[in-house]
Design a protein around this motif. Structure first.
Motif, mmCIF file in Angstrom:
data_model
loop_
_atom_site.group_PDB
_atom_site.id
_atom_site.type_symbol
_atom_site.label_atom_id
_atom_site.label_comp_id
_atom_site.label_asym_id
_atom_site.label_seq_id
_atom_site.Cartn_x
_atom_site.Cartn_y
_atom_site.Cartn_z
ATOM 1 N N SER A 345 0.823 -1.209 0.000
ATOM 2 C CA SER A 345 0.000 0.000 0.000
ATOM 3 C C SER A 345 0.858 1.260 0.000
ATOM 4 C CB SER A 345 -0.919 -0.009 1.243
ATOM 5 O OG SER A 345 -1.793 -1.113 1.229
ATOM 6 N N ASP A 346 0.237 2.382 -0.345
ATOM 7 C CA ASP A 346 0.916 3.671 -0.359
ATOM 8 C C ASP A 346 1.031 4.171 1.077
ATOM 9 O OD1 ASP A 346 1.839 6.234 -0.710
ATOM 10 O OD2 ASP A 346 0.516 6.679 -2.404
ATOM 11 N N VAL A 347 2.217 4.058 1.649
ATOM 12 C CA VAL A 347 2.429 4.413 3.052
ATOM 13 C C VAL A 347 2.229 5.909 3.268
ATOM 14 C CG1 VAL A 347 4.081 4.405 4.958
ATOM 15 C CG2 VAL A 347 3.988 2.463 3.377
ATOM 16 N N ALA A 348 2.762 6.730 2.367
ATOM 17 C CA ALA A 348 2.634 8.179 2.526
ATOM 18 C C ALA A 348 1.168 8.600 2.514
ATOM 19 C CB ALA A 348 3.411 8.889 1.434
ATOM 20 N N MET A 349 0.394 8.002 1.578
ATOM 21 C CA MET A 349 -1.031 8.326 1.513
ATOM 22 C C MET A 349 -1.743 7.894 2.795
ATOM 23 S SD MET A 349 -3.648 9.569 -0.051
ATOM 24 C CE MET A 349 -3.065 9.809 -1.738
ATOM 25 N N HIS A 415 -9.788 5.377 -0.502
ATOM 26 C CA HIS A 415 -8.510 5.599 -1.200
ATOM 27 C C HIS A 415 -7.784 4.294 -1.519
ATOM 28 C CE1 HIS A 415 -9.321 9.549 0.657
ATOM 29 N NE2 HIS A 415 -8.567 10.063 -0.319
ATOM 30 N N ILE A 417 -6.617 1.894 0.230
ATOM 31 C CA ILE A 417 -5.496 1.488 1.096
ATOM 32 C C ILE A 417 -5.906 0.171 1.733
ATOM 33 C CG2 ILE A 417 -4.061 2.096 3.066
ATOM 34 C CD1 ILE A 417 -3.608 3.917 0.721
#
Length: 428
Positions: A345-349, A415, A417
Motif C-alpha cells: 500500500s501507499d504508506v505516505a497516503m 482511497h 489502502i
C-alpha cells in the motif's frame, strides 16, 4: 445547675410556694388528678393534629416558625383547655392547684426558650433535636420537684443529690454531677455539631483556599472542636480529666501497636491534602489501581475506574508508593492508536489520511501536533502508530479512539489502502 437557674426565673419565695404546693398535692382529690391528666392528654393529642397541620404549611418556607410552634404549641394547648375547664366548671380547681399548673407551665416555657434558640441557630440533626426537647421537659420536671419540697431549700435538695454516689468503673460520680454532665453534654454537642457544620460550609464555599487545604483544615477543626466539647462535658460531670488522659494515654500505646496502619493512613491523609500531590478530579495510578479521584478523606482516597468501579485506596499508599498522576501539571494526556496496512500500500497516503482524521477530531489538540509513525515492518505488514494529545481524558479515551478508527477505515476504503491480511495460525 437548678440552684443557680431557678432563683433567676422565679419571682416568689420558695418556702411559701413549696408549702402551698404541698398542701395542694395533699388536699387534691383523685378526681382532680384524673381530670388534670385527662386535660393534659387531650391537649397533647390536639397539639399533635395542630402541629401536623402546621407542618404542611410552614415546613417548606417557614421552617423556623414551625420549630417555635413545635416547642410552645403543646403546653399552650394544655393551658387553654385548663382555662376552658375553669370557665365552664367554675370553682372546680382550687387556687393552690391553679398555682401548681401555672408554675409547671412557666418552668417548661422558661426551659424551652434557650432550647428553641439553640435549635434555630445550630440546626442539630434529628437525634440531637429529640435529646434537646427531652432535656427541656426533664429540667422543668426537676425544677418542679425541687420547688415542691416544703421541708427543704433548693440548695438542700441539690446537696442531697450530690450525696448519692454512683460508681462507674474507675470513676466515682454523684447524681447531681451526672445529671449536670448529661444536660451539659446535650447542649455542648448541639453547639459543637452546629459549629463544625457552619465552619465546614464556610470552608467549602471559600474561593481563596484550594479544595485539599479546605478539607484538611475541616478535619483539624473537627478534632479540635470535639476535643474541647468532650473536655467541657467531663469537667461538668465531675470527672477528673487528668485521670482520663492518663488512662487514654496508656490505652493509646496498646492500641497504637495494633492500629498503627490506621494511624498512618490518617497522618498520610493530612500530608497528601496539604501537599496537594493528589487532588479531586486527578487521574492517577496507585497500588496497581488506575482511576479518577472522586473523593478524599483523611483515611482513604476514592478512585473511580473506567468501568465505573470505585476503589478505596488507603492514604498511606499514596505517600509510601510511587503515584502516577496524569493531571499533576495539566490534564493533557497522550493517546495512541495502531493500524496494520499491506506492505504494497501507499504508506505516505495512509499516513496523510490518518493525520487528516486526527486533525478533524474536536478533542484532539492541535499543539502538540498529532503525528503518525511507521512503527514496525514484518511479515508483509506495516504497522502505523498514531500519537495525539487530548485535554479532557476524563471524558473517555476508548470512545475517541473508536471514532478515529471508524473514520480511518472508511477513508482507507475510499482511497484503496488495503489493510494487512491476518497472520496465518500455527498448526497445533
Amino acid at each position: 445547675m437548678l440552684n443557680s437557674i431557678l432563683p433567676t426565673i422565679l419571682f416568689f419565695d420558695h418556702a411559701t410556694y413549696a408549702r402551698a404546693c404541698h398542701q395542694a398535692l395533699c388536699g387534691a382529690s383523685p378526681n382532680e388528678f384524673t381530670a388534670l391528666g385527662l386535660i393534659a392528654a387531650i391537649g397533647c393529642i390536639g397539639a399533635y393534629f395542630i402541629l401536623h397541620w402546621l407542618r404542611k404549611r410552614l415546613w417548606a418556607d417557614w421552617r423556623r416558625v414551625y420549630v417555635v410552634c413545635l416547642y410552645f404549641v403543646p403546653p399552650l394547648c394544655v393551658l387553654l383547655l385548663f382555662a376552658l375547664s375553669v370557665a365552664i366548671l367554675g370553682e372546680w380547681p382550687s387556687t393552690a392547684l391553679l398555682s401548681i399548673v401555672s408554675l409547671g407551665t412557666s418552668l417548661l416555657f422558661t426551659m424551652q426558650i434557650p432550647a428553641v434558640a439553640l435549635e434555630l441557630v445550630f440546626r442539630p440533626v434529628r437525634p440531637l433535636r429529640l435529646s434537646l426537647r427531652c432535656l427541656t421537659v426533664l429540667l422543668a420536671a426537676s425544677g418542679f420537684f425541687a420547688l415542691s419540697q416544703p421541708e427543704r431549700d433548693i440548695n438542700e435538695v441539690v446537696a442531697a443529690a450530690r450525696a448519692l454516689d454512683i460508681d462507674i468503673g474507675f470513676f466515682r460520680l454523684n447524681l447531681a454531677s451526672l445529671a449536670e454532665g448529661v444536660a451539659t453534654g446535650v447542649v455542648v454537642v448541639v453547639i459543637a455539631h452546629g459549629t463544625v457544620n457552619w465552619l465546614g460550609a464556610r470552608l467549602r464555599s471559600s474561593m481563596h483556599l484550594p479544595p485539599n487545604f479546605s478539607l484538611a483544615i475541616r478535619r483539624i477543626l473537627d478534632i479540635t472542636v470535639w476535643t474541647i466539647a468532650a473536655t467541657i462535658v467531663l469537667q461538668r460531670a465531675g470527672i477528673d480529666v487528668k485521670a482520663i488522659a492518663t488512662f487514654v494515654g496508656a490505652l493509646g500505646i496498646g492500641l497504637g501497636l495494633g492500629l498503627q496502619r490506621l494511624a498512618a493512613s490518617y497522618v498520610s491523609g493530612l500530608i497528601v491534602l496539604f501537599e496537594q500531590s493528589v487532588r479531586v478530579g486527578d487521574v492517577i495510578s496507585a497500588g496497581g489501581i488506575k482511576g479518577r479521584v472522586t473523593q478524599m478523606t483523611v483515611r482513604y482516597t476514592t478512585l473511580m475506574g473506567a468501568d465505573g468501579v470505585e476503589a478505596l485506596v488507603p492514604n498511606d499508599a499514596l505517600t509510601l508508593n510511587t503515584v502516577l498522576n496524569q493531571s499533576w501539571s495539566d490534564d493533557n494526556l497522550r493517546l495512541s492508536s495502531s493500524v496494520h496496512i499491506d506492505i504494497a500500500s501507499d504508506v505516505a497516503m495512509a499516513k496523510q489520511i490518518v493525520v487528516g482524521v486526527l486533525r478533524e477530531q474536536a478533542r484532539v489538540l492541535a499543539e502538540p501536533q498529532p503525528a503518525v509513525y511507521v512503527a514496525d515492518i514484518a511479515d508483509g505488514r506495516i504497522r502505523l502508530e498514531a500519537q495525539f494529545w487530548v485535554a479532557d481524558p476524563a471524558n473517555g479515551q476508548l470512545n475517541l479512539i473508536s471514532d478515529i478508527n471508524e473514520v480511518v477505515l472508511r477513508s482507507f476504503g475510499e482511497h484503496r489502502i488495503r489493510l494487512a491480511p491476518p497472520l496465518p495460525r500455527l498448526a497445533t
